[in-house]
Design a protein around this motif. Structure first.
Motif, short mmCIF file in Angstrom:
data_model
loop_
_atom_site.label_atom_id
_atom_site.label_comp_id
_atom_site.label_asym_id
_atom_site.label_seq_id
_atom_site.Cartn_x
_atom_site.Cartn_y
_atom_site.Cartn_z
N VAL A 29 0.84 -1.20 0.00
CA VAL A 29 0.00 0.00 0.00
C VAL A 29 0.88 1.25 0.00
N THR A 30 1.91 1.25 0.81
CA THR A 30 2.81 2.40 0.90
C THR A 30 3.50 2.66 -0.44
N ALA A 31 3.95 1.60 -1.08
CA ALA A 31 4.68 1.74 -2.35
C ALA A 31 3.75 2.11 -3.51
N GLY A 32 2.50 1.67 -3.44
CA GLY A 32 1.61 1.84 -4.58
C GLY A 32 2.08 0.93 -5.71
N TRP A 33 1.30 0.85 -6.77
CA TRP A 33 1.70 -0.01 -7.89
C TRP A 33 0.94 0.40 -9.13
N GLY A 34 1.56 0.20 -10.26
CA GLY A 34 0.91 0.40 -11.54
C GLY A 34 0.21 1.74 -11.72
N GLY A 35 0.73 2.78 -11.08
CA GLY A 35 0.12 4.09 -11.22
C GLY A 35 -1.10 4.31 -10.33
N PHE A 36 -1.40 3.33 -9.46
CA PHE A 36 -2.52 3.49 -8.53
C PHE A 36 -1.97 3.95 -7.19
N PRO A 37 -2.16 5.21 -6.85
CA PRO A 37 -1.61 5.73 -5.60
C PRO A 37 -2.34 5.17 -4.38
N ALA A 38 -1.65 5.20 -3.28
CA ALA A 38 -2.18 4.67 -2.03
C ALA A 38 -3.52 5.30 -1.66
N GLU A 39 -3.76 6.53 -2.05
CA GLU A 39 -5.01 7.22 -1.70
C GLU A 39 -6.23 6.55 -2.33
N GLN A 40 -6.04 5.77 -3.41
CA GLN A 40 -7.16 5.08 -4.06
C GLN A 40 -7.49 3.75 -3.40
N ILE A 41 -6.67 3.33 -2.46
CA ILE A 41 -6.92 2.07 -1.77
C ILE A 41 -7.57 2.41 -0.43
N ILE A 42 -8.80 1.92 -0.24
CA ILE A 42 -9.60 2.26 0.93
C ILE A 42 -9.61 1.08 1.90
N HIS A 43 -9.47 1.36 3.18
CA HIS A 43 -9.57 0.34 4.22
C HIS A 43 -10.87 0.56 4.98
N VAL A 44 -11.62 -0.51 5.19
CA VAL A 44 -12.79 -0.45 6.06
C VAL A 44 -12.52 -1.36 7.25
N ASP A 45 -12.66 -0.80 8.43
CA ASP A 45 -12.42 -1.55 9.66
C ASP A 45 -13.66 -2.37 9.96
N ALA A 169 -6.89 -1.94 -10.65
CA ALA A 169 -5.67 -1.88 -9.83
C ALA A 169 -5.12 -3.27 -9.57
N LEU A 170 -6.00 -4.26 -9.47
CA LEU A 170 -5.54 -5.62 -9.23
C LEU A 170 -4.78 -6.16 -10.43
N ALA A 171 -5.20 -5.77 -11.63
CA ALA A 171 -4.50 -6.22 -12.85
C ALA A 171 -3.12 -5.61 -12.97
N ALA A 172 -2.84 -4.54 -12.22
CA ALA A 172 -1.53 -3.88 -12.26
C ALA A 172 -0.57 -4.44 -11.21
N LEU A 173 -1.03 -5.36 -10.37
CA LEU A 173 -0.16 -5.96 -9.34
C LEU A 173 0.89 -6.86 -9.98
N PRO A 174 2.03 -7.05 -9.32
CA PRO A 174 3.07 -7.94 -9.86
C PRO A 174 2.53 -9.35 -10.11
N GLY A 175 2.89 -9.91 -11.25
CA GLY A 175 2.53 -11.28 -11.59
C GLY A 175 1.10 -11.48 -12.04
N ALA A 176 0.33 -10.40 -12.18
CA ALA A 176 -1.09 -10.52 -12.53
C ALA A 176 -1.30 -11.00 -13.96
N VAL A 177 -2.19 -11.97 -14.10
CA VAL A 177 -2.59 -12.52 -15.39
C VAL A 177 -4.10 -12.68 -15.36
N ILE A 178 -4.78 -12.17 -16.36
CA ILE A 178 -6.23 -12.34 -16.45
C ILE A 178 -6.49 -13.68 -17.13
N VAL A 179 -7.28 -14.51 -16.47
CA VAL A 179 -7.53 -15.88 -16.96
C VAL A 179 -9.03 -16.07 -17.18
N GLU A 180 -9.41 -16.17 -18.45
CA GLU A 180 -10.82 -16.45 -18.80
C GLU A 180 -11.22 -17.78 -18.18
N GLY A 181 -12.42 -17.83 -17.62
CA GLY A 181 -12.94 -19.07 -17.05
C GLY A 181 -12.38 -19.43 -15.69
#
Length: 186
Positions: A29-45, A169-181
């Motif tokens: 979260v601190t580092a951010g990834w794929g151009g998605f800044p930490a501010e776009q990641i919301i935590h709900v307690d 944002a999940l598709a921009a994470l390291p190692g992400a591959v979209i898999v049909e089915g």
């Protein structure tokens, strides 16, 4: 702050709640990834006693079933060697371990990883494993429906709390591959 989905009383940028996240998730979260800044990641307690999807949705509303995703750790085996990977599908779906996962990993056999392996290798709590902060060398298999979601509710690495992230944002994470089915409805 108002969460973009659900009716959560306690939402804030995840970067403001690093103390509630496990080490690997807080680092990601601190580092951010794929151009998605930490501010776009919301935590709900949330209450850790209702972290499991069925109970969580019953408590917070059935509409979250189509906006929530589960992350499971699988092991693909071929010739005595095992490859660990994470799979993310919408909560109303199940992971096609013996079809899509096995083919994607080039494995002879695929199965859910034992709980102690999943927890030990991710540094996250069982019932809270999330794609955010996974080991960078793991394949991260994503169902297209997860990526296509404007916002998706996922684990936070801990049973206490959830993250709300843009599906893209999940598709921009390291190692992400979209898999049909990958996700089978029902």
């Amino acid at each position: 702050m108002r969460a973009p989905i659900g009716s959560f009383d306690n939402a804030a940028p995840a970067a403001d709640r690093l103390d509630l996240l496990t080490g690997p998730v807080a680092s990601a979260v601190t580092a951010g990834w794929g151009g998605f800044p930490a501010e776009q990641i919301i935590h709900v307690d949330t209450d850790p006693d209702i972290a499991d999807t069925a109970v969580f949705v019953e408590h917070h509303g059935a509409e979250l079933l189509d906006r929530s995703a589960n992350c499971v750790v699988v092991a693909g085996k071929r010739g005595g060697e095992a490859t660990l990977a994470a799979c993310v599908v919408l909560s109303h779906s199940r992971v096609d371990v013996n079809g899509a996962v096995r083919r994607q990993l080039g494995a002879r056999k695929a199965s859910f990883a034992p709980m102690d392996t999943a927890v030990g290798r991710t540094g996250m709590e069982y019932g809270g494993i999330t794609p955010v902060g996974l080991p960078a060398d793991w394949p991260l298999l994503l169902d297209p429906a997860v990526v296509d979601a404007e916002w998706v509710l996922i684990g936070s690495g801990s049973r206490r709390g959830k993250l709300i992230v843009p599906g893209k944002a999940l598709a921009a994470l390291p190692g992400a591959v979209i898999v049909e089915g990958l996700g089978l409805r029902g």
